[in-house]
Design a protein around this motif. Sequence first.
Motif, PDB file in Angstrom:
ATOM      1  N   LEU A  34    -109.876  73.186 -21.428  1.00 27.98           N
ATOM      2  CA  LEU A  34    -109.423  72.559 -22.670  1.00 27.98           C
ATOM      3  C   LEU A  34    -108.029  71.979 -22.468  1.00 27.98           C
ATOM      4  O   LEU A  34    -107.249  72.484 -21.650  1.00 27.98           O
ATOM      5  CB  LEU A  34    -109.401  73.586 -23.805  1.00 27.98           C
ATOM      6  CG  LEU A  34    -110.764  74.083 -24.309  1.00 27.98           C
ATOM      7  CD1 LEU A  34    -110.565  75.229 -25.295  1.00 27.98           C
ATOM      8  CD2 LEU A  34    -111.552  72.958 -24.952  1.00 27.98           C
ATOM      9  N   PRO A  35    -107.665  70.928 -23.208  1.00 36.71           N
ATOM     10  CA  PRO A  35    -106.309  70.386 -23.089  1.00 36.71           C
ATOM     11  C   PRO A  35    -105.281  71.470 -23.398  1.00 36.71           C
ATOM     12  O   PRO A  35    -105.513  72.310 -24.276  1.00 36.71           O
ATOM     13  CB  PRO A  35    -106.280  69.281 -24.160  1.00 36.71           C
ATOM     14  CG  PRO A  35    -107.707  68.902 -24.361  1.00 36.71           C
ATOM     15  CD  PRO A  35    -108.499  70.156 -24.159  1.00 36.71           C
ATOM     16  N   PRO A  36    -104.162  71.508 -22.684  1.00 35.48           N
ATOM     17  CA  PRO A  36    -103.142  72.521 -22.970  1.00 35.48           C
ATOM     18  C   PRO A  36    -102.675  72.438 -24.419  1.00 35.48           C
ATOM     19  O   PRO A  36    -102.698  71.380 -25.037  1.00 35.48           O
ATOM     20  CB  PRO A  36    -102.005  72.158 -21.998  1.00 35.48           C
ATOM     21  CG  PRO A  36    -102.654  71.355 -20.925  1.00 35.48           C
ATOM     22  CD  PRO A  36    -103.776  70.615 -21.579  1.00 35.48           C
ATOM     23  N   LEU A  37    -102.252  73.575 -24.948  1.00 34.58           N
ATOM     24  CA  LEU A  37    -101.689  73.599 -26.295  1.00 34.58           C
ATOM     25  C   LEU A  37    -100.458  72.704 -26.378  1.00 34.58           C
ATOM     26  O   LEU A  37     -99.648  72.666 -25.444  1.00 34.58           O
ATOM     27  CB  LEU A  37    -101.279  75.027 -26.671  1.00 34.58           C
ATOM     28  CG  LEU A  37    -102.370  76.036 -27.047  1.00 34.58           C
ATOM     29  CD1 LEU A  37    -101.756  77.432 -27.123  1.00 34.58           C
ATOM     30  CD2 LEU A  37    -103.018  75.674 -28.367  1.00 34.58           C
ATOM     31  N   ILE A  87    -101.280  79.698 -23.929  1.00 35.77           N
ATOM     32  CA  ILE A  87    -102.627  79.221 -23.586  1.00 35.77           C
ATOM     33  C   ILE A  87    -103.551  79.458 -24.788  1.00 35.77           C
ATOM     34  O   ILE A  87    -103.277  80.313 -25.632  1.00 35.77           O
ATOM     35  CB  ILE A  87    -103.198  79.894 -22.321  1.00 35.77           C
ATOM     36  CG1 ILE A  87    -103.336  81.405 -22.510  1.00 35.77           C
ATOM     37  CG2 ILE A  87    -102.342  79.589 -21.110  1.00 35.77           C
ATOM     38  CD1 ILE A  87    -104.022  82.096 -21.350  1.00 35.77           C
ATOM     39  N   ARG A  88    -104.604  78.682 -24.840  1.00 33.47           N
ATOM     40  CA  ARG A  88    -105.489  78.758 -25.996  1.00 33.47           C
ATOM     41  C   ARG A  88    -106.153  80.137 -26.075  1.00 33.47           C
ATOM     42  O   ARG A  88    -106.594  80.679 -25.060  1.00 33.47           O
ATOM     43  CB  ARG A  88    -106.558  77.658 -25.909  1.00 33.47           C
ATOM     44  CG  ARG A  88    -105.959  76.262 -26.012  1.00 33.47           C
ATOM     45  CD  ARG A  88    -106.996  75.178 -26.086  1.00 33.47           C
ATOM     46  NE  ARG A  88    -106.362  73.866 -26.139  1.00 33.47           N
ATOM     47  CZ  ARG A  88    -105.936  73.279 -27.255  1.00 33.47           C
ATOM     48  NH1 ARG A  88    -106.113  73.893 -28.412  1.00 33.47           N
ATOM     49  NH2 ARG A  88    -105.364  72.096 -27.216  1.00 33.47           N
ATOM     50  N   PRO A  89    -106.216  80.707 -27.282  1.00 31.61           N
ATOM     51  CA  PRO A  89    -106.802  82.049 -27.417  1.00 31.61           C
ATOM     52  C   PRO A  89    -108.291  82.066 -27.107  1.00 31.61           C
ATOM     53  O   PRO A  89    -108.996  81.080 -27.329  1.00 31.61           O
ATOM     54  CB  PRO A  89    -106.541  82.407 -28.892  1.00 31.61           C
ATOM     55  CG  PRO A  89    -106.324  81.104 -29.584  1.00 31.61           C
ATOM     56  CD  PRO A  89    -105.720  80.187 -28.564  1.00 31.61           C
ATOM     57  N   PHE A  90    -108.758  83.191 -26.595  1.00 35.75           N
ATOM     58  CA  PHE A  90    -110.176  83.424 -26.340  1.00 35.75           C
ATOM     59  C   PHE A  90    -110.524  84.751 -26.989  1.00 35.75           C
ATOM     60  O   PHE A  90    -110.062  85.803 -26.563  1.00 35.75           O
ATOM     61  CB  PHE A  90    -110.452  83.462 -24.834  1.00 35.75           C
ATOM     62  CG  PHE A  90    -111.904  83.714 -24.492  1.00 35.75           C
ATOM     63  CD1 PHE A  90    -112.796  82.661 -24.400  1.00 35.75           C
ATOM     64  CD2 PHE A  90    -112.377  85.008 -24.272  1.00 35.75           C
ATOM     65  CE1 PHE A  90    -114.131  82.888 -24.086  1.00 35.75           C
ATOM     66  CE2 PHE A  90    -113.707  85.242 -23.954  1.00 35.75           C
ATOM     67  CZ  PHE A  90    -114.587  84.181 -23.860  1.00 35.75           C
ATOM     68  N   ARG A  91    -111.295  84.707 -28.076  1.00 28.53           N
ATOM     69  CA  ARG A  91    -111.654  85.915 -28.808  1.00 28.53           C
ATOM     70  C   ARG A  91    -113.138  86.204 -28.610  1.00 28.53           C
ATOM     71  O   ARG A  91    -113.980  85.312 -28.739  1.00 28.53           O
ATOM     72  CB  ARG A  91    -111.368  85.751 -30.304  1.00 28.53           C
ATOM     73  CG  ARG A  91    -109.935  85.369 -30.625  1.00 28.53           C
ATOM     74  CD  ARG A  91    -108.933  86.430 -30.258  1.00 28.53           C
ATOM     75  NE  ARG A  91    -109.156  87.687 -30.956  1.00 28.53           N
ATOM     76  CZ  ARG A  91    -108.384  88.756 -30.806  1.00 28.53           C
ATOM     77  NH1 ARG A  91    -107.354  88.720 -29.973  1.00 28.53           N
ATOM     78  NH2 ARG A  91    -108.657  89.862 -31.474  1.00 28.53           N
ATOM     79  N   SER A  92    -113.443  87.458 -28.291  1.00 30.75           N
ATOM     80  CA  SER A  92    -114.828  87.848 -28.025  1.00 30.75           C
ATOM     81  C   SER A  92    -115.140  89.146 -28.768  1.00 30.75           C
ATOM     82  O   SER A  92    -115.131  90.229 -28.178  1.00 30.75           O
ATOM     83  CB  SER A  92    -115.043  88.021 -26.517  1.00 30.75           C
ATOM     84  OG  SER A  92    -116.370  88.389 -26.232  1.00 30.75           O
TER      85      SER A  92
END
Length: 510
Positions: free
Chosen positions: A238-241, A268-273
């Motif tokens: 993904l494009p950087p924040l 960096i973009r969050p990754f929630r799981s």
Amino acid sequence: MLTKIYGSTIHGVSAITITIEVNVDQGVGYHLVGLPDNAIKESSYRISAALKNVGYKLPGKKITINMAPADLRKEGSAYDLSIAIGILAASGMINGENVSNYIIMGELSLDGGLQPLRGVLPIAIKAREEGFKGIILPMQNTQEAAIVDNLDVLGVENIKDVIDFFNGEKMIEPTIVDTRKQFNEKITNFPFDFSEVKGQEMAKRAIEVAAAGGHNIILIGPPGSGKTMLAKRVPSILPPLTLREALETTKIHSVAGKMGAETSLMTIRPFRSPHHTISDVALVGGGTNPQPGEISLAHNGVLFLDEMPEFKRSVLEVMRQPLEDREVTISRARFTVNYPASFMLVASMNPSPSGYFPDDPNNTSSVAEMQRYMNKLSGPLLDRIDIHVEIPKVEFEQLSDKRKGELSENIRVRVMNAREIQSKRFETENINYNAQMPPKLIEKHCQLDETSQNLIKLAMAKLNLSARAFDRILKVSRTIADLEASENIQSHHISEAIQYRSLDREFWNA
């Protein structure tokens, strides 16, 4: 004597300044008004013990404390330090000349130490907006608050430090963070890379398309085919924040208390799981004291729902509105809170209860069992997922291949180029990428030639697609064209987009 101290409270992802008026007069008693909750009402015991342990004590007089605005409910223990300093200043035990120049927040331990707070970043932003000289808060929160410039961020470990500071007996050096330097150093610091993925070229291509247009995607494949491995690498392409997005994302995590003591800014973009046992309130937000849910914590990043059919149907259905509106509204009798929720949904699922495709010899599920399994996902929810892609099991030849796959960095360049085209296209609109296009813009930017028109007409008839699925195909084809820097959508773009509607095919709807 009357003294005014300033604190702050969180409403949604913003802060509201609270004026704490402390009056010490002749008489006896301790009166706390202004809609405080139980944690604030209990503060007198913590304050009394903390002051005694640092050589001070509550004055034996009538103490009246008002927290304004009085019609707004105040919650939490973060006002301990504010109230304690207010009492000391109003009773003349410390010099109260400068206390009104600072926002003062902190929960007291019985020995006078301070516990970390939630929501420090929006509090610091509000303090700067309202012209305060600085903010006094626990040392653990200083890195987070210091990303706000033109504000003195004074970190303290004990209430004695604050007392000595106002009495002029001790200097507290403001914490300084070079926000842009820290942001630029860590902006591409990803833990996973697509080069580590063996095979699955079609899935990689589908994820690249999804990332380029901000499309939601679901990966369908047997156990061990690499669904989770692929999903964890989505943020790396993904494009950087941008700095604005980083601040916006950090505010949400700050309010939710998810920021570490050493972390000042989400870079960096969050990754929630979330686990499939999650409740609908935990997913979308809310509760007695409203807090952001997982979809808001995934704002500007990725929400990954592993084994999507295992989630309760009621949990999945509450996502339908946020997926369209990209925000969540939590309504209560006395107030309404809005949380941003602009995230990219990445979901995965097995094709059947046994975990295998219907034509796989390992599949032991009957047609009826498979249909019940598929019915756990409603049609309206699947319509909101632009890309459905099948992922076959990885063969030995691919697993044993020593060659590295394409680096995430190279894929990210193509994604950013496509996003740049979209930014220019939508510069006068209130959207950022193709997945957000409303029907009016789809009609404007997704013009089809006769060949493409006939192709999508055939697909609509054969797959029995809904109107929303038709729009999704047009959006995805627009993104595929952008990846090729093509001004017009061509028939092969439409053809590829149709291939990404696996769950609409007769195979899945039997």
